[in-house]
Design a protein around this motif. Sequence first.
Motif, short mmCIF file in Angstrom:
data_model
loop_
_atom_site.label_atom_id
_atom_site.label_comp_id
_atom_site.label_asym_id
_atom_site.label_seq_id
_atom_site.Cartn_x
_atom_site.Cartn_y
_atom_site.Cartn_z
N UNK A 1 68.65 1.56 31.42
CA UNK A 1 68.37 0.23 30.89
C UNK A 1 68.48 -0.89 31.89
N UNK A 2 69.31 -0.74 32.95
CA UNK A 2 69.43 -1.78 33.95
C UNK A 2 68.72 -1.43 35.24
N UNK A 3 67.86 -0.41 35.21
CA UNK A 3 67.18 0.05 36.42
C UNK A 3 65.69 0.22 36.11
N UNK A 4 65.23 1.45 35.98
CA UNK A 4 63.84 1.72 35.59
C UNK A 4 63.88 2.18 34.14
N UNK A 5 63.54 1.26 33.24
CA UNK A 5 63.56 1.59 31.82
C UNK A 5 62.47 2.62 31.49
N UNK A 6 62.72 3.42 30.48
CA UNK A 6 61.78 4.47 30.12
C UNK A 6 62.22 5.84 30.61
N UNK A 7 63.16 5.85 31.55
CA UNK A 7 63.70 7.12 32.08
C UNK A 7 65.20 7.18 31.79
N UNK A 8 65.72 8.39 31.68
CA UNK A 8 67.14 8.55 31.40
C UNK A 8 67.99 7.96 32.51
N UNK A 9 69.22 7.60 32.17
CA UNK A 9 70.16 6.98 33.10
C UNK A 9 70.38 7.88 34.31
N UNK A 10 70.18 7.33 35.51
CA UNK A 10 70.40 8.01 36.79
C UNK A 10 69.67 9.37 36.84
N UNK A 11 68.42 9.39 36.38
CA UNK A 11 67.66 10.64 36.35
C UNK A 11 66.51 10.66 37.35
N UNK A 12 66.39 9.62 38.18
CA UNK A 12 65.31 9.56 39.16
C UNK A 12 65.88 9.73 40.55
N UNK A 13 65.54 10.85 41.18
CA UNK A 13 66.04 11.13 42.53
C UNK A 13 65.24 12.31 43.08
N UNK A 14 65.44 12.65 44.34
CA UNK A 14 64.83 13.89 44.85
C UNK A 14 65.32 15.10 44.05
N UNK A 15 64.50 16.16 44.04
CA UNK A 15 64.85 17.40 43.34
C UNK A 15 65.18 18.49 44.34
N UNK A 16 66.19 19.30 44.02
CA UNK A 16 66.61 20.39 44.88
C UNK A 16 65.71 21.60 44.76
N UNK A 17 66.11 22.69 45.38
CA UNK A 17 65.27 23.90 45.37
C UNK A 17 65.03 24.49 43.99
N UNK A 18 65.88 24.20 43.03
CA UNK A 18 65.71 24.72 41.67
C UNK A 18 65.16 23.66 40.73
N UNK A 19 64.59 22.60 41.28
CA UNK A 19 64.00 21.56 40.47
C UNK A 19 65.01 20.68 39.76
N UNK A 20 66.21 20.59 40.32
CA UNK A 20 67.24 19.77 39.70
C UNK A 20 67.61 18.58 40.58
N UNK A 21 68.15 17.55 39.94
CA UNK A 21 68.48 16.31 40.64
C UNK A 21 69.55 16.55 41.69
N UNK A 22 69.33 15.95 42.86
CA UNK A 22 70.34 16.01 43.92
C UNK A 22 70.89 14.63 44.28
N UNK A 23 70.25 13.57 43.77
CA UNK A 23 70.61 12.25 44.25
C UNK A 23 69.99 12.00 45.60
N UNK A 24 70.08 10.78 46.08
CA UNK A 24 69.46 10.45 47.35
C UNK A 24 70.38 9.62 48.22
#
Length: 670
Positions: free
Chosen positions: A562-585
């Motif tokens: 809600x205070x970042x990119x609305x429309x996406x889950x909280x802290x869910x936008x980042x690079x993805x690891x080898x298994x397609x999961x969030x790693x953060x950046x």
Amino acid sequence: MRFWRRASQTVALGGGYAFAALVGLQADPAKAFDLSSLDVFGLFTRKDEPPAPSAATLPYKLDFDLGEADDAKALTRTLQDASLLYRLRQDAPPDGETLSRRMAADLNPLVDALWSQGYFNADVSLVVDGVPLAVGAEPGAPLIRALEAHRNRDAVPITVRVRPGKVFSFRKIDIVERDRGGSAAIADPLKVSKLKAGEPATAASLRAAQAGLIDHMRAQSHPLAKVVELRPVVDHAAGIMDVTYVLDPGPLAGFGDITVGQTDEIPPEVVRSFIYLEPGDPYSPKALADTRKSIAKIPAVASVRIREADKLDGAGNLPIFVEVTERPKRLLGFSARYSTIDGPAVKVYWEHRNLFGGAERLRLESSVFFAPRIDGTKIQRFGDFERSDLGGRFAFSFMKPALDGSRYDWLLDGVATRERVGTNRYGGYTARYANATTAIRYRFSDTFSVQAGLEVERGQTSDVLGQVDYTLVGLPLSVNYDSTDSLLDPTRGIRATASFTPYPTFLGSTVGIYQAKAAVSGYYALDEDARYVLAGRVGFGSISGASLDEIPATRRFYAGGGGSVRGYAYRSLSPLGPFGQLTGGRSLLELSAEARIKITETIGIVPFFDAGTAFESSLPDGKQKLQMAAGLGFRYYTSIGPIRVDVAAPLNPRKGDKPVALYVSIGQAF
């Protein structure tokens, strides 16, 4: 009594009475408020009904006949506000003589009300059963007999008959300075007064022009400026008004001594430290407004009153007196927020605003929130809910302002958190950590401050890259600039923050990293009343000094929410690891733009666009595309801030992202 000075068909309105009639006595109808005019579910209908007929009194009912006047409804409201008959309609007089005198006393205020709206050729009379009472006439026997004929029968029907005629307009507008031979006191007086030839010559516009002229001169460091004379000249035949303002700007002056009045428990030196004016500074109403806003930042202060002396001191400066009222010492409250993606959150807080008698603030807060599952399982029924599905946070903050009466403040903050962040499809991280930070802040002005301190954090994070047990010891440095006009609903100004924190290993950190953050938002009102506001925000972050898997997951960058990119889950936008999961950046870029549009004083809409993501490298690059979203927000404006409801949709969604997200909170998104 009016003062008339005729020259052909021109009438000059002279003397204090006429001036008051035009600009002083008649209230602006837009600000008038009378419950008797409302009829909500019939609650106030009875008040408009006259008292019952009786042998001892003469109740009456009042009707307004405006013929074919333009905007008859608003004009009727203006006449009702001015009418003594209308205000006393529930107080029935004892006889026709008394009622006739009340009617006669009502005529001049009705004329003044019409003049205030620019109707200088209005014809007004009061009529009872065909018997009229005109302006300047004495009530006679026929009128009294007509009134008495209704005794013990029914309410006396009194008709206010008004033929307003046309609205007069301005023709010639002059603003001159006293004692300067009629020369212009202001370079562009029409621009300052906002009076224009051809516009309606109303009392409201005359008053607004007078206030505008005085405000302009005060902004030029003339604190004692005043309009000493208003000379309106009405040409009845032409239907126009010429008006001359005689302005006394007074001497050029600065601020004199600044005196802080006696307070109950807040030390005066604390209040003085939040005043950035100094004796000799040029006088400025804006500086006074900024001072009021600055003092109000002290948590223990409820309200601020700044009083100006009525004369200059011996040095030609204007003394200033500051008085404050104090808030209740203790506060207990709660807040809640909800998002269809991130779920609910509830916070309870307690605050003491003068802990040790020096305006110290201590705040304790505890929050419980939904911890989304990131392991592929779902909550499908109540029995599936587990304790681990709840996250929690306990925090405290302490501030001691104005150390020894200086502009230095001591800040102490701590937090203990257990959280799980992410989504079922893209994973996320779990974290437990405790953090304590102490800092000294120096305030250069009411808008600019710097801060330096010491931070210690111990914790454990776990995600797709593994588990990190860590200790961080850092030296946070930050700067803050805020020239906005409101904390929760800014309409003008710039808000900027920047911080840099090194966590070197020689201080005790288990991983040596260097973190930088910055955010800038700007607000621009397209109109004077700020009904149309453009707002934009840019956020940036960077971490260097270690590889991604060595950095605790809580310190990596993520976007979304809600205070970042609305429309996406909280802290869910980042690079993805080898298994397609969030790693953060190791870096972050966020962009937002809004158009805040007020439809009414309390309702507004906000179309918005957000974009952003986190990047694997220490600086944003083209390898990770920005996730974008757009939506429409609704605002309900209250005295404490707007209630925000935002509906956002991803424009380039990933698999698993929901098509629409709903956010509800208090305050603007940024």
